[in-house]
Design a protein around this motif. Structure first.
Motif, PDB file in Angstrom:
ATOM      1  N   ASP A 130       8.045   3.170  -2.739  1.00  0.00           N
ATOM      2  CA  ASP A 130       7.459   3.564  -1.272  1.00  0.00           C
ATOM      3  C   ASP A 130       8.550   3.823  -0.198  1.00  0.00           C
ATOM      4  O   ASP A 130       8.605   3.418   1.326  1.00  0.00           O
ATOM      5  CB  ASP A 130       6.672   3.438  -0.401  1.00  0.00           C
ATOM      6  CG  ASP A 130       6.546   1.738  -0.894  1.00  0.00           C
ATOM      7  OD1 ASP A 130       7.960   1.187  -1.507  1.00  0.00           O
ATOM      8  OD2 ASP A 130       5.973   0.331  -0.415  1.00  0.00           O
ATOM      9  N   LYS A 131       9.813   4.245  -0.830  1.00  0.00           N
ATOM     10  CA  LYS A 131      10.946   4.079  -0.221  1.00  0.00           C
ATOM     11  C   LYS A 131      12.079   5.706  -0.768  1.00  0.00           C
ATOM     12  O   LYS A 131      11.664   6.564  -1.282  1.00  0.00           O
ATOM     13  CB  LYS A 131      12.068   3.093  -0.841  1.00  0.00           C
ATOM     14  CG  LYS A 131      11.220   1.428  -0.055  1.00  0.00           C
ATOM     15  CD  LYS A 131      11.587   0.389  -0.450  1.00  0.00           C
ATOM     16  CE  LYS A 131      11.657  -1.261   0.168  1.00  0.00           C
ATOM     17  NZ  LYS A 131      10.833  -0.895  -1.136  1.00  0.00           N
ATOM     18  N   PHE A 157       4.935  11.471   1.169  1.00  0.00           N
ATOM     19  CA  PHE A 157       4.630  10.100   1.974  1.00  0.00           C
ATOM     20  C   PHE A 157       4.805  10.523   2.945  1.00  0.00           C
ATOM     21  O   PHE A 157       5.374  11.408   3.378  1.00  0.00           O
ATOM     22  CB  PHE A 157       6.307   9.827   1.453  1.00  0.00           C
ATOM     23  CG  PHE A 157       5.927   9.075   0.329  1.00  0.00           C
ATOM     24  CD1 PHE A 157       5.393   7.497   0.040  1.00  0.00           C
ATOM     25  CD2 PHE A 157       7.405   9.736  -0.526  1.00  0.00           C
ATOM     26  CE1 PHE A 157       5.820   7.300  -0.873  1.00  0.00           C
ATOM     27  CE2 PHE A 157       7.387   8.967  -1.783  1.00  0.00           C
ATOM     28  CZ  PHE A 157       6.360   7.798  -2.193  1.00  0.00           C
ATOM     29  N   GLY A 167       4.677   8.730   7.154  1.00  0.00           N
ATOM     30  CA  GLY A 167       5.143   7.828   8.114  1.00  0.00           C
ATOM     31  C   GLY A 167       5.944   8.173   9.143  1.00  0.00           C
ATOM     32  O   GLY A 167       6.550   7.184  10.384  1.00  0.00           O
ATOM     33  N   HIS A 194      10.901   1.622   9.963  1.00  0.00           N
ATOM     34  CA  HIS A 194      10.766   1.539   9.160  1.00  0.00           C
ATOM     35  C   HIS A 194      11.918   1.138   8.117  1.00  0.00           C
ATOM     36  O   HIS A 194      12.199   1.720   7.047  1.00  0.00           O
ATOM     37  CB  HIS A 194      10.440   3.197   8.795  1.00  0.00           C
ATOM     38  CG  HIS A 194       9.087   3.870   9.507  1.00  0.00           C
ATOM     39  ND1 HIS A 194       8.407   4.496   8.599  1.00  0.00           N
ATOM     40  CD2 HIS A 194       9.192   4.408  10.015  1.00  0.00           C
ATOM     41  CE1 HIS A 194       7.386   4.335   9.633  1.00  0.00           C
ATOM     42  NE2 HIS A 194       8.060   5.121  10.782  1.00  0.00           N
ATOM     43  N   ARG A 235      10.986   2.425   4.692  1.00  0.00           N
ATOM     44  CA  ARG A 235       9.551   2.322   4.286  1.00  0.00           C
ATOM     45  C   ARG A 235       8.750   3.471   4.587  1.00  0.00           C
ATOM     46  O   ARG A 235       9.011   4.007   5.450  1.00  0.00           O
ATOM     47  CB  ARG A 235       9.164   1.217   4.629  1.00  0.00           C
ATOM     48  CG  ARG A 235       9.898  -0.600   4.153  1.00  0.00           C
ATOM     49  CD  ARG A 235       8.922  -0.981   5.424  1.00  0.00           C
ATOM     50  NE  ARG A 235       8.926  -1.740   6.090  1.00  0.00           N
ATOM     51  CZ  ARG A 235      10.284  -2.050   6.881  1.00  0.00           C
ATOM     52  NH1 ARG A 235      10.946  -3.039   5.568  1.00  0.00           N
ATOM     53  NH2 ARG A 235       9.906  -2.143   7.776  1.00  0.00           N
ATOM     54  N   GLN A 258       4.695   5.749   3.959  1.00  0.00           N
ATOM     55  CA  GLN A 258       3.160   5.236   3.096  1.00  0.00           C
ATOM     56  C   GLN A 258       3.074   6.588   2.485  1.00  0.00           C
ATOM     57  O   GLN A 258       3.072   7.738   2.686  1.00  0.00           O
ATOM     58  CB  GLN A 258       2.410   5.090   4.732  1.00  0.00           C
ATOM     59  CG  GLN A 258       2.239   4.212   5.232  1.00  0.00           C
ATOM     60  CD  GLN A 258       3.304   4.244   6.699  1.00  0.00           C
ATOM     61  OE1 GLN A 258       2.447   5.108   6.888  1.00  0.00           O
ATOM     62  NE2 GLN A 258       3.525   3.327   7.058  1.00  0.00           N
ATOM     63  N   ASP A 292       0.423   9.064   1.012  1.00  0.00           N
ATOM     64  CA  ASP A 292       0.250   9.842   2.175  1.00  0.00           C
ATOM     65  C   ASP A 292      -0.606  12.137   1.412  1.00  0.00           C
ATOM     66  O   ASP A 292       0.574  12.180   0.475  1.00  0.00           O
ATOM     67  CB  ASP A 292       0.092   9.864   3.318  1.00  0.00           C
ATOM     68  CG  ASP A 292      -0.734   9.982   4.142  1.00  0.00           C
ATOM     69  OD1 ASP A 292      -2.024  10.559   3.900  1.00  0.00           O
ATOM     70  OD2 ASP A 292      -1.204  10.027   6.046  1.00  0.00           O
TER      71      ASP A 292
END
Ligand SMILES: Cc1cc2nc3c(=O)[nH]c(=O)nc-3n(C[C@H](O)[C@H](O)[C@H](O)COP(=O)(O)OP(=O)(O)OC[C@H]3O[C@@H](n4cnc5c(N)ncnc54)[C@H](O)[C@@H]3O)c2cc1C
Length: 305
Positions: free
Chosen positions: A96-97, A118, A120, A149, A191, A193, A195
């Motif tokens: 998740d990075k 991803f 965010g 983040h 980081r 998220q 999605d």
């Protein structure tokens, strides 16, 4: 400063050197004087060694990203400037990075993240600069900012040493961080998220529409000129004082968003800075609030630097 020495260092590190370019060509505002030496690396890897060697020569160059948050003096810049806009290294997505270098453009990163599923980073849609500068000033909008983040960032400090920093939330502030002026940010892990791509796309479309409706995106600017004072909106204060359309030379307070100054008719940096001072003075006299610049101001080099 010996130009021959800078030329030799650039050659040693495989970095292109451009002489006597106008900084105005590299800033979104379209202002900035001649640069004696512009160093244009195409790989992050050469930067620590290059900075160490420049430091050895008692030089600490300025760092230039896309020039979208900058008002640079019309006067000549004698010290070298390192331009990060030629760094095209692709970000790497893992778990998740995302691992991304400082020269990568924020809008492209937002899009790459979406295609990898991803979210965010949607807040960064329409922020036209590089990741490195965004980290230094904690760029943000629409309720998000990049500092939220950061897993780690890598910085070359003033002595040419590399540090990997796992920042605390308190290391970032509203449009600022403790890393400003501490050196060159090389890269970072952010980081994200997981999605749904369609949901992310919808949020991006919404943000794009809101920007188009509220910002002068067809004119040259540096984004918002002033930080919002606590609990206030700088744009609203300037608007209520009737300053939209106020002009100094070719620089104008935007009629669309009062916290933007636009370069409408070949403004000089002196025009823009003069208008910044006029607006600050008017706001101070009317409200007692001293506005603080959000944009970076590059003064000319002093003779002893
Ligand atoms: C139309 C428009 C809309 C904008 N909207 C927003 C917004 O919503 N939110 C927001 O926060 N900003 C916004 N901005 C401002 C700007 O895009 C961001 O601040 C962006 O992060 C600046 O990136 P840059 O590469 O252009 O930085 P530059 O302008 O090149 O540099 C800015 C400063 O960062 C320093 N710097 C650059 N790279 C590094 C590095 N790798 N390490 C350390 N220091 C470095 C420079 O020395 C300089 O002092 C907007 C600008 C425009 C023109």
């Amino acid at each position: 400063m010996s130009m021959d020495r800078i030329e030799a260092l650039a050659a040693d590190h495989g970095v292109r050197l451009e002489r006597d370019q106008l900084l105005a060509r590299f800033t979104f505002f379209g202002v900035g004087g001649p640069m004696r030496a512009l160093l244009c690396p195409t790989s992050m890897d050469v930067l620590p060694g290059l900075l160490r060697d420049l430091r050895g020569e008692k030089l600490w160059p300025r760092i230039l990203g896309c020039g979208t948050n900058l008002v640079a003096s019309d006067e000549p810049f004698e010290q070298p400037i390192i331009y990060l806009g030629d760094l095209k290294e692709e970000p790497r997505f893992e778990d998740d990075k995302v691992y991304v270098s400082a020269g990568f453009r924020l809008p492209a990163l937002v899009r790459r993240a979406m295609h990898h599923g991803f979210g965010g980073l949607e807040f960064a849609e329409g922020i036209p600069g590089t990741v490195g500068a965004a980290l230094a000033i904690n760029a943000g909008s629409f309720g998000g900012s990049i500092g939220d983040h950061v897993e780690w960032l890598r910085l070359v400090d003033a002595d040419g040493n590399e540090q990997v920093i796992h920042p605390q939330p308190s290391d970032f502030a509203y449009r600022g961080s403790k890393f400003v002026g501490q050196g060159l940010i090389l890269d970072a892990a952010l980081r994200l998220q997981p999605d749904d791509e369609a949901a992310i796309r919808e949020r991006l479309n919404d943000i794009r529409a809101r920007r188009r409706a509220s910002q002068p995106l067809k004119e040259r600017s540096a984004g918002c000129i002033f930080k919002n004072p606590p609990g206030e909106s700088a744009g609203r204060i300037i608007d209520e004082l009737g300053l939209k359309g106020q002009r100094r030379g070719g620089a104008v307070v935007s009629e669309i968003h009062a916290n933007f100054i636009v370069n409408r008719d070949g403004a000089s940096a002196a025009d823009i800075l003069g208008l910044v001072e006029e607006v600050k003075g008017a706001v101070d006299r009317a409200t007692g609030i001293v506005l603080e610049e959000e944009v970076a101001l590059w003064e000319p080099d002093r003779e002893d630097t």
